[in-house]
Design an enzyme around this catalytic site. Structure first.
Site, PDB file in Angstrom:
ATOM      1  N   ASP A 117     -13.632 -24.937  14.419  1.00 41.59           N
ATOM      2  CA  ASP A 117     -14.425 -23.645  15.353  1.00 41.59           C
ATOM      3  C   ASP A 117     -15.524 -24.107  14.856  1.00 41.59           C
ATOM      4  O   ASP A 117     -15.709 -23.485  13.089  1.00 41.59           O
ATOM      5  CB  ASP A 117     -14.423 -22.469  15.538  1.00 41.59           C
ATOM      6  CG  ASP A 117     -15.150 -21.877  16.226  1.00 41.59           C
ATOM      7  OD1 ASP A 117     -15.935 -22.516  16.389  1.00 41.59           O
ATOM      8  OD2 ASP A 117     -14.652 -20.595  16.487  1.00 41.59           O
ATOM      9  N   GLU A 149     -21.742 -29.180 -14.497  1.00 45.64           N
ATOM     10  CA  GLU A 149     -20.545 -29.825 -14.814  1.00 45.64           C
ATOM     11  C   GLU A 149     -20.612 -30.753 -14.123  1.00 45.64           C
ATOM     12  O   GLU A 149     -19.572 -31.360 -13.381  1.00 45.64           O
ATOM     13  CB  GLU A 149     -19.610 -28.586 -13.699  1.00 45.64           C
ATOM     14  CG  GLU A 149     -20.180 -27.805 -12.788  1.00 45.64           C
ATOM     15  CD  GLU A 149     -19.193 -27.250 -12.174  1.00 45.64           C
ATOM     16  OE1 GLU A 149     -17.918 -27.066 -12.432  1.00 45.64           O
ATOM     17  OE2 GLU A 149     -19.638 -25.916 -11.966  1.00 45.64           O
ATOM     18  N   CYS A 168     -19.602 -23.801 -13.461  1.00 47.80           N
ATOM     19  CA  CYS A 168     -21.148 -22.959 -12.913  1.00 47.80           C
ATOM     20  C   CYS A 168     -22.121 -22.069 -13.758  1.00 47.80           C
ATOM     21  O   CYS A 168     -23.666 -21.695 -12.769  1.00 47.80           O
ATOM     22  CB  CYS A 168     -21.174 -22.371 -11.418  1.00 47.80           C
ATOM     23  SG  CYS A 168     -20.168 -23.276  -9.844  1.00 47.80           S
ATOM     24  N   THR A 224     -17.838 -26.163   1.348  1.00 49.27           N
ATOM     25  CA  THR A 224     -18.713 -25.846   0.047  1.00 49.27           C
ATOM     26  C   THR A 224     -19.287 -26.567  -0.669  1.00 49.27           C
ATOM     27  O   THR A 224     -19.744 -26.495  -1.835  1.00 49.27           O
ATOM     28  CB  THR A 224     -17.129 -24.763  -0.473  1.00 49.27           C
ATOM     29  OG1 THR A 224     -16.309 -25.705  -0.973  1.00 49.27           O
ATOM     30  CG2 THR A 224     -17.266 -23.754   0.823  1.00 49.27           C
ATOM     31  N   SER A 277      -9.724 -18.823  -6.680  1.00 50.60           N
ATOM     32  CA  SER A 277     -11.091 -18.581  -6.916  1.00 50.60           C
ATOM     33  C   SER A 277     -12.811 -17.522  -6.435  1.00 50.60           C
ATOM     34  O   SER A 277     -13.159 -16.915  -6.931  1.00 50.60           O
ATOM     35  CB  SER A 277     -12.502 -20.148  -6.982  1.00 50.60           C
ATOM     36  OG  SER A 277     -12.122 -19.934  -5.733  1.00 50.60           O
ATOM     37  N   HIS A 334     -24.224 -15.619  -7.442  1.00 40.64           N
ATOM     38  CA  HIS A 334     -24.223 -17.252  -7.853  1.00 40.64           C
ATOM     39  C   HIS A 334     -23.589 -18.062  -6.090  1.00 40.64           C
ATOM     40  O   HIS A 334     -22.695 -17.098  -5.368  1.00 40.64           O
ATOM     41  CB  HIS A 334     -22.648 -17.307  -8.614  1.00 40.64           C
ATOM     42  CG  HIS A 334     -22.163 -19.035  -8.269  1.00 40.64           C
ATOM     43  ND1 HIS A 334     -22.554 -20.077  -8.015  1.00 40.64           N
ATOM     44  CD2 HIS A 334     -20.950 -19.363  -7.793  1.00 40.64           C
ATOM     45  CE1 HIS A 334     -22.135 -20.678  -7.600  1.00 40.64           C
ATOM     46  NE2 HIS A 334     -20.839 -20.764  -7.870  1.00 40.64           N
ATOM     47  N   LYS A 389     -18.545 -10.849   0.002  1.00 37.50           N
ATOM     48  CA  LYS A 389     -17.911 -10.818  -0.228  1.00 37.50           C
ATOM     49  C   LYS A 389     -17.857  -9.725  -1.653  1.00 37.50           C
ATOM     50  O   LYS A 389     -17.461  -8.870  -1.792  1.00 37.50           O
ATOM     51  CB  LYS A 389     -16.504 -11.542  -0.186  1.00 37.50           C
ATOM     52  CG  LYS A 389     -16.259 -12.022   0.599  1.00 37.50           C
ATOM     53  CD  LYS A 389     -15.049 -13.636   0.265  1.00 37.50           C
ATOM     54  CE  LYS A 389     -15.195 -14.708   0.842  1.00 37.50           C
ATOM     55  NZ  LYS A 389     -13.602 -13.696   1.991  1.00 37.50           N
ATOM     56  N   ASN A 422     -23.607 -25.920  -1.865  1.00 37.34           N
ATOM     57  CA  ASN A 422     -23.534 -25.691  -3.625  1.00 37.34           C
ATOM     58  C   ASN A 422     -23.776 -26.390  -4.296  1.00 37.34           C
ATOM     59  O   ASN A 422     -24.032 -27.303  -4.149  1.00 37.34           O
ATOM     60  CB  ASN A 422     -21.874 -25.572  -4.009  1.00 37.34           C
ATOM     61  CG  ASN A 422     -21.445 -24.811  -4.834  1.00 37.34           C
ATOM     62  OD1 ASN A 422     -22.459 -23.956  -5.335  1.00 37.34           O
ATOM     63  ND2 ASN A 422     -20.172 -24.394  -5.258  1.00 37.34           N
ATOM     64  N   SER A 466     -16.122 -20.965 -12.871  1.00 33.95           N
ATOM     65  CA  SER A 466     -15.065 -20.516 -12.784  1.00 33.95           C
ATOM     66  C   SER A 466     -14.447 -20.923 -14.099  1.00 33.95           C
ATOM     67  O   SER A 466     -14.747 -21.354 -15.342  1.00 33.95           O
ATOM     68  CB  SER A 466     -14.424 -21.558 -11.358  1.00 33.95           C
ATOM     69  OG  SER A 466     -14.612 -21.340 -10.254  1.00 33.95           O
TER      70      SER A 466
HETATM   71  N1  CAA Z   1     -15.107 -18.100  12.765  1.00 36.89           N
HETATM   72  C1  CAA Z   1     -16.037 -17.023  12.377  1.00 36.89           C
HETATM   73  N2  CAA Z   1     -14.859 -16.943  10.696  1.00 36.89           N
HETATM   74  C2  CAA Z   1     -13.760 -17.816  10.919  1.00 36.89           C
HETATM   75  C3  CAA Z   1     -13.518 -18.888  12.284  1.00 36.89           C
HETATM   76  C4  CAA Z   1     -14.845 -19.033  13.240  1.00 36.89           C
HETATM   77  N3  CAA Z   1     -13.993 -19.330  13.938  1.00 36.89           N
HETATM   78  N4  CAA Z   1     -12.195 -19.078  11.430  1.00 36.89           N
HETATM   79  C5  CAA Z   1     -12.042 -18.878  10.094  1.00 36.89           C
HETATM   80  N5  CAA Z   1     -13.114 -17.889   9.985  1.00 36.89           N
HETATM   81  C6  CAA Z   1     -13.728 -16.911   8.950  1.00 36.89           C
HETATM   82  C7  CAA Z   1     -12.698 -16.821   8.187  1.00 36.89           C
HETATM   83  O1  CAA Z   1     -11.558 -15.052   8.609  1.00 36.89           O
HETATM   84  C8  CAA Z   1     -12.861 -16.630   6.200  1.00 36.89           C
HETATM   85  O2  CAA Z   1     -13.445 -15.460   6.412  1.00 36.89           O
HETATM   86  P1  CAA Z   1     -13.199 -14.619   4.962  1.00 36.89           P
HETATM   87  O3  CAA Z   1     -13.144 -14.849   3.645  1.00 36.89           O
HETATM   88  O4  CAA Z   1     -13.963 -13.490   4.994  1.00 36.89           O
HETATM   89  O5  CAA Z   1     -11.804 -13.799   5.344  1.00 36.89           O
HETATM   90  C9  CAA Z   1     -13.662 -17.453   6.403  1.00 36.89           C
HETATM   91  O6  CAA Z   1     -13.774 -18.028   7.498  1.00 36.89           O
HETATM   92  C10 CAA Z   1     -12.679 -19.235   5.285  1.00 36.89           C
HETATM   93  O7  CAA Z   1     -11.545 -18.904   6.142  1.00 36.89           O
HETATM   94  P2  CAA Z   1     -10.383 -20.230   4.949  1.00 36.89           P
HETATM   95  O8  CAA Z   1     -10.183 -18.669   4.035  1.00 36.89           O
HETATM   96  O9  CAA Z   1      -9.230 -19.973   6.377  1.00 36.89           O
HETATM   97  O10 CAA Z   1     -10.608 -20.832   4.650  1.00 36.89           O
HETATM   98  P3  CAA Z   1     -10.713 -22.042   3.964  1.00 36.89           P
HETATM   99  O11 CAA Z   1      -8.756 -21.483   3.483  1.00 36.89           O
HETATM  100  O12 CAA Z   1     -10.050 -22.802   4.733  1.00 36.89           O
HETATM  101  O13 CAA Z   1     -11.344 -22.058   2.625  1.00 36.89           O
HETATM  102  C11 CAA Z   1     -12.515 -21.555   0.595  1.00 36.89           C
HETATM  103  C12 CAA Z   1     -12.257 -21.611   2.463  1.00 36.89           C
HETATM  104  C13 CAA Z   1     -11.398 -21.283  -0.221  1.00 36.89           C
HETATM  105  C14 CAA Z   1     -13.789 -21.183   0.023  1.00 36.89           C
HETATM  106  C15 CAA Z   1     -12.797 -23.493   0.735  1.00 36.89           C
HETATM  107  O14 CAA Z   1     -13.853 -23.293   1.412  1.00 36.89           O
HETATM  108  C16 CAA Z   1     -12.792 -23.581  -1.145  1.00 36.89           C
HETATM  109  O15 CAA Z   1     -11.781 -23.964  -1.902  1.00 36.89           O
HETATM  110  N6  CAA Z   1     -13.929 -24.567  -1.329  1.00 36.89           N
HETATM  111  C17 CAA Z   1     -13.967 -24.484  -2.457  1.00 36.89           C
HETATM  112  C18 CAA Z   1     -13.936 -22.954  -3.948  1.00 36.89           C
HETATM  113  C19 CAA Z   1     -15.133 -21.979  -3.596  1.00 36.89           C
HETATM  114  O16 CAA Z   1     -15.688 -22.775  -2.963  1.00 36.89           O
HETATM  115  N7  CAA Z   1     -14.674 -20.795  -4.504  1.00 36.89           N
HETATM  116  C20 CAA Z   1     -15.900 -19.963  -4.485  1.00 36.89           C
HETATM  117  C21 CAA Z   1     -15.321 -19.124  -5.531  1.00 36.89           C
HETATM  118  S1  CAA Z   1     -15.419 -20.013  -6.991  1.00 36.89           S
HETATM  119  C22 CAA Z   1     -17.092 -20.286  -7.259  1.00 36.89           C
HETATM  120  O17 CAA Z   1     -17.916 -19.421  -7.070  1.00 36.89           O
HETATM  121  C23 CAA Z   1     -16.985 -21.464  -8.297  1.00 36.89           C
HETATM  122  C24 CAA Z   1     -17.794 -22.218  -7.368  1.00 36.89           C
HETATM  123  O18 CAA Z   1     -19.002 -22.898  -7.108  1.00 36.89           O
HETATM  124  C25 CAA Z   1     -17.066 -23.434  -6.670  1.00 36.89           C
END
Ligand code: CAA
Length: 384
Positions: free
Chosen positions: A29, A79, A111, A152, A201, A233, A242, A275, A307
């Protein structure tokens, strides 16, 4: 003596993919990406460009011929290095024609590298007030096709000129730091993409923010009402929200409303780019400066997260007439002129890599500083 940011600019590549197109291709979606992650577009880098080209292009936008004579240090936080020995900084130093007696190196911690570089720049100028430091935060965020991290991704660079003539922002010398040995995101040698425990993370990011926020309150005797804006960040733009939610209940509704309104201004560019790893906090800062409602003397709180995990919270104070030193129209134009890729074009670009067999290959990417040739594993860049 005041020390701070005299000039700031970013660079992003000329290609992007629409998150709606990516969502449809991955049978997700689109609201998950637009609302759930807070991303609308994602910058995509051709294989003939890298952190050197991104960084040189960002720096080229701010560094004048006079600056080139005064810059005595060039630091690249990244990085996404393609070399374990030679720094991207020395290539950028050469491409820009900065005077040769400059301390020039690269710095890493996920980062956080850009912030480490910025703080080192501050310390250098404190010792050498007549000199300037060029800080570049440049990265390529790639997780792999059809992975959870894919929406991302992003890439780009932010360049900052740090000096004792801070026309935009000055340091408040109030940093607090926090470190915790954790594997939430890491990239062992030999891996093209990082290994990531995405949900961990997210958790460590928020926990780290709360730690440094609490430490800041204690050490600097500050509360939310001292800040005109908080910047974070931004691995994706929902992430800062968040972290903010974790402290929102301790502040008044007026503080919440003000800080959230400024947060919206700070994420405008990142929603369209994705990002930048080390550059993400500073792309958010550019967006806030360009679009926010700031005035001289306002305090901006910055949360830097790398991280692994290290974090820092510090503030910068807005200087009078800062808007005159910004490149707002040019920034908008840079984003507006980009080419939208089809999903097939994106996936093709994603898979392309520079040859690594030591042979000689020439490329026809005519964009400024692009790689024109690789030979003997040496990258030759186009002069601007
Ligand atoms: N409509 C609206 N929202 C929706 C939706 C829909 N149809 N379907 C899902 N969502 C929401 C979920 O509720 C969730 O929201 P919350 O986080 O507020 O609960 C959000 O969308 C993401 O959904 P999921 O958690 O199910 O998504 P995912 O499991 O596919 O993974 C992620 C999300 C973990 C960020 C993944 O993209 C990822 O691993 N990214 C890379 C790591 C990252 O960016 N980490 C961030 C912190 S680490 C950091 O900051 C260092 C860095 O730069 C990497």
């Amino acid at each position: 003596m005041k020390i701070g940011i005299e000039k700031i600019a970013f660079h992003v590549p000329n290609n992007y993919v629409e998150m709606t197109d990516l969502a449809q291709a991955r049978q997700v979606d689109p609201n998950k990406f637009h609302i759930g992650l807070g991303q609308d577009q994602m910058a995509v880098l051709p294989y003939t460009q890298d952190i050197v080209t991104l960084g040189a292009n960002a720096a080229q936008r701010i560094v004048s011929d006079t600056d080139k004579k005064q810059i005595a240090m060039v630091i690249v936080g990244t990085e996404s290095a393609h070399d374990f020995s030679k720094s991207a900084a020395v290539s950028i130093h050469h491409l820009l024609g900065i005077q040769p007696y400059a301390r020039t190196y690269e710095i890493k911690h996920a980062c956080y590298g850009g912030t480490a570089a910025l703080q080192q720049a501050h310390d250098f100028v404190a010792c050498h007030p007549d000199k300037k430091v060029l800080v570049i935060a440049a990265d390529i965020a790639k997780y792999g096709l059809a992975t959870p991290g894919e929406p991302t991704q992003g890439c780009g660079a932010v360049a900052m000129l740090v000096s004792a003539e801070p026309k935009i922002l000055r340091f408040a010398d109030d940093s607090v730091y926090y470190a915790e040995d954790v594997y939430d995101f890491w990239r062992p040698a030999g891996h093209d993409y990082p290994l990531v425990d995405g949900h961990l993370s997210n958790e460590i990011y928020v926990e780290s923010f709360v730690k440094v926020w609490e430490a800041n309150k204690k050490l600097n005797q500050r509360t939310a009402s001292d800040y005109a804006a908080l910047t974070f960040h931004l691995p994706y733009t929902k992430m800062g929200r968040k972290a903010f939610a974790a402290i929102a209940l301790e502040m008044s509704t007026a503080d919440q409303d003000r800080l959230m309104a400024q947060y919206e201004h700070a994420i405008t560019y990142s929603r369209k780019v994705g990002n930048l790893y080390t550059g993400s906090l500073y792309l958010g800062l550019c967006s806030l400066l360009d679009h926010g409602t700031l005035k001289a003397g306002d305090r901006i709180g910055l949360f830097s997260y790398g991280s692994g995990a290290v974090s820092e919270f510090f503030s910068l104070i807005v200087e009078p007439d800062f808007k005159r030193s910004l490149l707002i129209a040019e920034n908008e134009a840079l984003l507006a002129q980009r080419k939208k890729l089809t999903l097939t074009e994106y996936e093709t670009l994603f898979k392309q890599k520079l040859p690594a067999d030591g042979g000689t290959y020439e490329f026809d990417d005519t964009s400024s500083f692009a790689i024109k040739k690789i030979s003997g594993d040496i990258r030759y860049y186009r002069e601007a």
